[in-house]
Design an enzyme around this catalytic site. Structure first.
Site, PDB file in Angstrom:
ATOM      1  N   GLU A   1      -0.120   0.268 -13.698  1.00  0.00           N
ATOM      2  CA  GLU A   1       0.377   1.108 -14.777  1.00  0.00           C
ATOM      3  C   GLU A   1       0.879   0.205 -15.912  1.00  0.00           C
ATOM      4  O   GLU A   1       1.171  -0.975 -15.699  1.00  0.00           O
ATOM      5  CB  GLU A   1       1.569   1.954 -14.280  1.00  0.00           C
TER       6      GLU A   1
ATOM      7  N   LYS B   1       5.753  11.011  -5.482  1.00  0.00           N
ATOM      8  CA  LYS B   1       4.868  11.782  -4.592  1.00  0.00           C
ATOM      9  C   LYS B   1       5.604  12.197  -3.320  1.00  0.00           C
ATOM     10  O   LYS B   1       5.473  13.319  -2.843  1.00  0.00           O
ATOM     11  CB  LYS B   1       3.631  10.944  -4.253  1.00  0.00           C
TER      12      LYS B   1
ATOM     13  N   THR C   1      -9.345   9.637 -18.227  1.00  0.00           N
ATOM     14  CA  THR C   1     -10.327   9.631 -17.144  1.00  0.00           C
ATOM     15  C   THR C   1     -10.390  10.963 -16.415  1.00  0.00           C
ATOM     16  O   THR C   1     -11.465  11.514 -16.192  1.00  0.00           O
ATOM     17  CB  THR C   1      -9.920   8.561 -16.105  1.00  0.00           C
TER      18      THR C   1
ATOM     19  N   GLY D   1      -7.234  -3.823 -13.789  1.00  0.00           N
ATOM     20  CA  GLY D   1      -6.755  -2.614 -14.457  1.00  0.00           C
ATOM     21  C   GLY D   1      -6.084  -1.623 -13.516  1.00  0.00           C
ATOM     22  O   GLY D   1      -5.980  -0.434 -13.817  1.00  0.00           O
TER      23      GLY D   1
ATOM     24  N   GLU E   1      -2.232  19.673  -6.781  1.00  0.00           N
ATOM     25  CA  GLU E   1      -2.880  18.882  -5.735  1.00  0.00           C
ATOM     26  C   GLU E   1      -3.138  17.448  -6.189  1.00  0.00           C
ATOM     27  O   GLU E   1      -3.000  16.497  -5.411  1.00  0.00           O
ATOM     28  CB  GLU E   1      -4.193  19.556  -5.330  1.00  0.00           C
TER      29      GLU E   1
END
Lengths: 428, 428
Positions: B192, B207, B14, B189, B131
């Site tokens: 993970e 993160k 994606t 969906g 980023e």
């Protein structure tokens, strides 16, 4: 790049002093982050003999900011004097001409002379950075110019005058009248020397014009900002809006439309549950919308020593790290002329008016709206003791021009007392 | 700098496809903003023959991402394969060794190998930008590393896993059980392949570890993140929290304390009226606190093609514009070792437990808390039909260690059924 970056700071008010403190107190941290020392070599202000709570004896003093700006040992001229013209502009121009970078917090100067200054900067091969000019400590210029550089920006919105938001919030939460909330803000020192800069939307309008230029690649055009202040907002409007699930905010909106660039700074209704609706007190919020990223919301302190000095230092650090970027995101010569949109994107409007309580009064108002092509979504007439009746109308989405036609027609009706209030309901 | 910046993109899921679309469709805009063209020269993915909805025929194809990463005609290697090790790491290392810049969205790789990669980048004199690895489209790495560069960062917080926030929001708003909300997210969906990455807090923990490193100048230390997932949260907790004016969020918190670096990713109670409390669905929010700027709140989409590709392109544009910056804000060699804090900053805790309904049960629990030095702020026993009683306790601020002592002692009480739930109430 281990040679120091040398600053000359003009203007030693709250923000200037804040910058001096950061450079002094965080020397090691700044050096580690920038890869080189950040130093102040000289400062300038109107009055030399004044205790500013910070030791300035290590720095040269210049009475003349132009002289400061052009010193051989200054790499970056930090302009914190304010004012769109006068010494701030003269010194900024002189700095660029002498090959210095400029960091400024001066929204008025950029909103009015931004294009000329951007051209001067590019001619000199130097930068003008101005994070502190918009929304205080929020790094919104950086987010828009750099972080969202892969987006077509579709809309920019913001509550960018903390004083107005403070006044509106106090009316909402404490039930104060506009005059009471205004006096309170005044007593707290929140208002500019000329309060119209705040409550008339001028200060926030300057900020919007700057954001617009970056967002849409247009020459900054403050004259093209439709300005409406908050002076006409009553406690009644605040209450009615709240009753319908809205808050009233002095909201800036900029978007590029098929009819030109729309820039508005005006009181609007926004949903109470939205981030903008929930923003209280002096805090600022900017909403950036891009075709790829969707909606990004940034919130933080819009004024004050620390937050504004933080923004100034962000720019200084960028320059120390070698950042290179056109003033408004693309070269000044490539910025297109900003053609103000004729009319605004249609929206629903909130209207409040006072009608004489006699048969047919409401019908006449409804007829006027109908003839202007405006359909009514909701209408309420409130219980009342007087011989006049407060009436509230929420329209379906309509052109502002149609609304103005209807307002003109209402002005001729003897049943309508005074001037109706009409506020846009912004989709956020 | 008018020569093109040439990209090699590895990974065409994606996000990769999103990046290709932006480079193709916005060529003029990107050129105007970067001052030079952005071009794709080659791409790589596991499967070549697959309709990705975008024309790739203009680009060279490489089966091997390492080969792609080291091509002579590639300036920037864009790593969008994912996975902390394997091809992603091999190709990133090869790219740096070959003198390429790297742009990646790979939080796992950075959280685990960030220090080694930062060292490799500096040795090569090249950049790693990421980023897109944290909070999707929100330009938070930029805000923290650059915009707030004049601040000592005091705390970083964030809701950075949209799937967990979706599940918790659905439990809150639709009254679903954890299992029902989990299934719904799965059906959409959102999860993970290994759902534990989401609901176990691992993804969000990666993160947080990255943000910590930048905020506190420490070597990225994912192993030092205290992880607790959302699997034990019940609809009952959600309701009780709401009843007291709180929301439950999978909240990351990092702060430097006198006892070391505290990094937590765990379900916490936050005030329902705070920006974090109001965050619903898959949206992300990061809160940055600096000694100068105060609190900055950033909100936006944390995932998806457009937002993530927007973040990747922000990095690409920075490189095109000549930005130069150490990976984690200061040189890798200057990053200090991150010593995990022993214990956390004291906070009030929410506790929920089931007691056998017999005389003295509550007194025993209260005694256990008292003996651990924990004082009770609020306690409620609910109306019940069964022979067991649900009991809710909110403590005053206490050390987590004291709470654990109390929980251990409670486990030995025959009156306490099952394991009590204990959730931190974070001051936001």
């Amino acid at each position: 790049m281990t040679e120091p970056l040398r600053l000359g700071i003009a203007g030693l008010g709250t923000v200037g002093v804040g910058v001096v403190k950061i450079v002094r107190q965080k020397a090691r941290l700044l050096n580690a982050r920038a890869g080189r020392p950040i130093e102040i070599v000289a400062v300038s202000a109107r009055t030399r003999d004044k205790d500013r709570g910070v030791n300035l004896s290590h720095y040269d003093w210049e009475d003349d900011p132009v002289k400061l700006a052009t010193r051989d040992d200054v790499d970056v001229f930090v302009e914190l004097m304010g004012g769109s013209d006068g010494p701030a502009k003269a010194a900024t121009e002189a700095a660029l001409a002498a090959g210095k970078h400029v960091v400024t917090a001066n929204k008025a100067m950029l909103a009015i002379h931004g294009q000329a200054l951007a051209e001067a900067a590019e001619e000199a091969g130097r930068l003008i950075r101005f994070e502190a000019a918009v929304a205080g400590g929020i790094p919104v210029i950086k987010a828009l110019t750099e972080g969202l550089a892969g987006n077509e920006i579709t809309r920019v919105m913001g509550v960018m005058n903390g004083t107005c938001n403070y006044i509106l919030t106090r009316m909402q939460s404490a039930g104060l009248t506009y005059e009471e909330a205004f006096s309170e803000a005044d007593g707290l020192g929140y208002l500019e020397a000329d309060p119209e800069l705040d409550v008339g939307g001028i200060d926030a309008g300057h900020k919007l014009a700057i954001l617009s230029s970056i967002a849409f690649g247009t020459q900054v055009n403050f004259a093209g900002v439709e300005l409406e202040g908050i002076g006409a907002i009553t406690i009644e409007d605040i209450r009615q809006a709240a009753d319908m699930g809205y808050r009233i905010k002095l909201l800036g909106v900029a978007q590029m439309t098929g009819r030109g660039l729309e820039q508005r700074m005006s009181p609007c209704l926004v949903p109470a549950a939205s981030p903008l609706g929930q923003l209280e007190g002096g805090t600022n919020m900017v909403v950036l919308e891009g075709d790829e990223v969707g909606q990004i919301v940034l919130r933080g302190a819009g004024a004050g020593e620390g937050p504004t000095a933080s923004a100034v230092m962000g720019d200084v650090m960028d320059i120390a790290r070698g950042l290179s970027l056109p003033t408004f995101g693309i070269p000044a010569s490539a910025l297109s002329e900003a053609h103000p949109a004729q009319g605004t994107v249609p929206a629903p409007y909130y209207m409040r008016m006072t009608l004489e309580d006699r048969p047919g009064a409401l019908a006449k108002v409804a007829k006027v709206l109908g003839e202007a092509g405006i359909s009514i979504n909701r209408m309420r007439q409130y219980d009342h003791d007087e011989p006049t009746a407060p009436v509230l109308i929420v329209t379906h989405a309509t052109q502002r021009a149609a609304l103005d036609t209807a307002l003109d027609a209402m002005a001729t009706l003897s049943e309508v007392q005074g001037t109706p209030v009409a506020l846009r309901i912004e989709k956020v």
